[in-house]
Design a protein around this motif. Structure first.
Motif, PDB file in Angstrom:
ATOM      1  N   ALA A 139     -76.209  13.867  25.214  1.00  0.00           N
ATOM      2  CA  ALA A 139     -76.442  14.990  25.753  1.00  0.00           C
ATOM      3  C   ALA A 139     -75.004  15.692  26.432  1.00  0.00           C
ATOM      4  CB  ALA A 139     -77.181  15.100  26.953  1.00  0.00           C
ATOM      5  N   ASP A 140     -74.373  14.432  26.986  1.00  0.00           N
ATOM      6  CA  ASP A 140     -73.110  14.588  27.750  1.00  0.00           C
ATOM      7  C   ASP A 140     -72.023  15.031  26.556  1.00  0.00           C
ATOM      8  OD1 ASP A 140     -71.163  14.606  29.775  1.00  0.00           O
ATOM      9  OD2 ASP A 140     -70.304  12.622  29.116  1.00  0.00           O
ATOM     10  N   ALA A 141     -71.944  14.493  25.545  1.00  0.00           N
ATOM     11  CA  ALA A 141     -70.783  14.810  24.468  1.00  0.00           C
ATOM     12  C   ALA A 141     -71.108  15.985  23.719  1.00  0.00           C
ATOM     13  CB  ALA A 141     -70.958  13.593  23.575  1.00  0.00           C
ATOM     14  N   ILE A 142     -72.453  16.486  23.588  1.00  0.00           N
ATOM     15  CA  ILE A 142     -72.861  17.785  22.845  1.00  0.00           C
ATOM     16  C   ILE A 142     -72.184  18.976  23.795  1.00  0.00           C
ATOM     17  CG2 ILE A 142     -74.563  19.334  22.240  1.00  0.00           C
ATOM     18  CD1 ILE A 142     -76.036  16.838  21.250  1.00  0.00           C
ATOM     19  N   SER A 143     -72.602  18.822  25.115  1.00  0.00           N
ATOM     20  CA  SER A 143     -72.127  19.846  26.265  1.00  0.00           C
ATOM     21  C   SER A 143     -70.797  19.992  26.266  1.00  0.00           C
ATOM     22  CB  SER A 143     -73.162  19.661  27.420  1.00  0.00           C
ATOM     23  OG  SER A 143     -73.481  18.667  27.896  1.00  0.00           O
ATOM     24  N   LYS A 144     -70.136  18.794  26.190  1.00  0.00           N
ATOM     25  CA  LYS A 144     -68.651  18.982  26.281  1.00  0.00           C
ATOM     26  C   LYS A 144     -68.080  19.591  24.980  1.00  0.00           C
ATOM     27  CE  LYS A 144     -67.582  14.514  28.533  1.00  0.00           C
ATOM     28  NZ  LYS A 144     -67.240  13.266  27.981  1.00  0.00           N
ATOM     29  N   ASN A 289     -66.568  11.349  22.373  1.00  0.00           N
ATOM     30  CA  ASN A 289     -67.718  10.541  22.576  1.00  0.00           C
ATOM     31  C   ASN A 289     -68.972  10.921  21.477  1.00  0.00           C
ATOM     32  OD1 ASN A 289     -68.714   8.308  23.174  1.00  0.00           O
ATOM     33  ND2 ASN A 289     -69.364   8.813  25.366  1.00  0.00           N
ATOM     34  N   LEU A 290     -68.459  11.293  20.558  1.00  0.00           N
ATOM     35  CA  LEU A 290     -69.480  11.891  19.393  1.00  0.00           C
ATOM     36  C   LEU A 290     -69.670  10.871  18.212  1.00  0.00           C
ATOM     37  CD1 LEU A 290     -68.450  15.604  19.316  1.00  0.00           C
ATOM     38  CD2 LEU A 290     -70.896  14.735  19.989  1.00  0.00           C
ATOM     39  N   VAL A 291     -70.843  10.400  18.015  1.00  0.00           N
ATOM     40  CA  VAL A 291     -70.819   9.468  16.802  1.00  0.00           C
ATOM     41  C   VAL A 291     -71.107  10.287  15.446  1.00  0.00           C
ATOM     42  CG1 VAL A 291     -72.699   8.007  15.673  1.00  0.00           C
ATOM     43  CG2 VAL A 291     -72.235   7.931  18.168  1.00  0.00           C
ATOM     44  N   VAL A 292     -71.511  11.425  15.511  1.00  0.00           N
ATOM     45  CA  VAL A 292     -71.307  12.266  14.401  1.00  0.00           C
ATOM     46  C   VAL A 292     -70.481  13.585  14.692  1.00  0.00           C
ATOM     47  CG1 VAL A 292     -72.678  13.859  12.802  1.00  0.00           C
ATOM     48  CG2 VAL A 292     -73.543  11.619  13.420  1.00  0.00           C
TER      49      VAL A 292
END
Ligand code: ADP
Length: 350
Positions: A139-144, A289-292
């Protein structure tokens, strides 16, 4: 049959008859009965339960992820973000769905959250995380990644080169903002733009100044960015999974357009990227910090520059242009993360 034969209607009489004017002759068949009938064609169930957390089950990317997971023998469940809700409790946290079904038994969640539901979708993801479910992107990576200003600050801090970009609140600073990015033509971007919809090219300083001030008076935040003219309306989309670029395409804008987004009529073609572009894409996904991740890079006279990192990159354009099964690779990345190996299934599938 040893010899080819021509079968006439007479020969078929009272045998199998396909009557094209009839349909649904099996009646209203249940999903369980269908599963039973097709059992011999389906891979053995692995016991791994994966949810695709998204909004539209008919969207190409979501359909492909469901198919790819099923093909690996996993149980795939499509969850509409807005039909999911949560119970916050220290001892018994829960995720519930549509009127009370408790969804606590997933091994992994693939978030495909559309921008309009970022806040709610990320809250749901945090809840899954609390329950110990592996979320392919956090969630953190997506919002960033959804905040272009914050993302650009992270890129600059991590020594990832971006086009020179300015951001200011007061109209007093507009002229200097324009000077800072080397004057017109320049690019203006709404902070939450996607699919190129909030990206504007201002051709003159005067036009730039009035548009910037208009947005400011509406209290809308925009980025002011140097225009990379030499890119000629094209950019590169690198699809990164687990620290590797698994596919890359070049997107070329349509005639009279500077935005190469496929939603804006851009054309995609397979491309071999340079090592420095590959490195930039991998480092950008890591910094976020995104895996995809779908990493957008623009080729400038001073080398590749990072435009954006997308946390729910579309599969349609890149799978069609490269012929690669990206959905399968995303499922494999989950298996790897969960240290899940399927010797029996793998032998059949590989
Ligand atoms: P979105 O997230 O809305 O797609 P982008 O920042 O990716 O916004 O921009 C959309 C498109 O506009 C890019 O794919 C690229 O073709 C073009 N573009 C964006 N920024 C620049 C720039 N600084 N110079 C030239 N073209 C740009």
């Amino acid at each position: 049959m040893e010899y080819r034969m021509l079968l006439g209607r007479e020969a078929l009489n009272a045998r199998f008859l396909v009557d094209p004017s009839q349909s649904f002759l099996q009646g209203d068949i249940t999903d369980d009965r269908l599963d039973e009938l097709y059992k011999s064609y389906m891979p053995d169930k692995t016991g791994l339960r994966i949810a695709v957390l998204a909004s539209n089950p008919l969207l190409y990317s979501n359909k492909r992820l469901m198919e790819a997971g099923l093909a690996r023998g996993h149980e795939m469940v499509f969850l509409n973000v807005e039909h999911s809700y949560m119970k916050l409790d220290t001892t018994e946290p829960e995720v519930r769905y549509r009127g009370g079904n408790v969804l606590n038994k997933f091994d992994a969640v693939i978030p495909r959250i559309k921008p309009a539901v970022t806040f709610y979708g990320c809250a749901m993801l945090r809840q899954f995380d609390t329950l110990g479910v592996y979320c392919q992107n956090s969630a953190d990576a997506i919002s960033k990644s959804r905040d272009k200003l914050y993302a650009s600050q992270i890129f600059a801090k991590n020594d990832l080169h971006i086009p020179t970009t300015g951001f200011a609140k007061s109209p007093i600073d507009t002229k200097d903002l324009i000077r800072m990015v080397n004057g017109a033509p320049l690019i203006l971007k709404l902070l939450e733009s996607t699919q190129g919809k909030g990206v504007v090219l201002a051709e003159t300083n005067k036009a730039a100044e009035s548009v910037i001030n208009a947005f400011k008076s509406l209290k809308t935040n925009i980025l002011v960015q140097e225009f990379i003219k030499e890119a000629n309306g094209s950019d590169i989309r690198c699809f990164v999974i687990d620290g590797k670029v698994v596919a890359s395409i070049e997107r070329r804008a349509g005639k009279g357009e500077f935005r190469s987004n496929l939603h804006m009529g851009g054309q995609a073609s397979k491309i071999r990227i340079k090592p420095e572009e590959r490195k930039l894409a991998v480092r950008a996904a890591k910094a976020m910090n995104l895996v995809v991740a779908g990493v957008d890079i623009i080729r400038s006279n001073r080398g590749p520059l990072l435009l954006e990192v997308n946390s729910s990159p579309g599969l349609e354009g890149i799978e069609n242009a490269t012929g690669l099964d990206i959905a399968h690779l995303m499922i494999r990345a989950i298996e790897k993360k969960l240290k899940f190996s399927l010797p029996a299934v793998e032998a059949v599938q590989e």
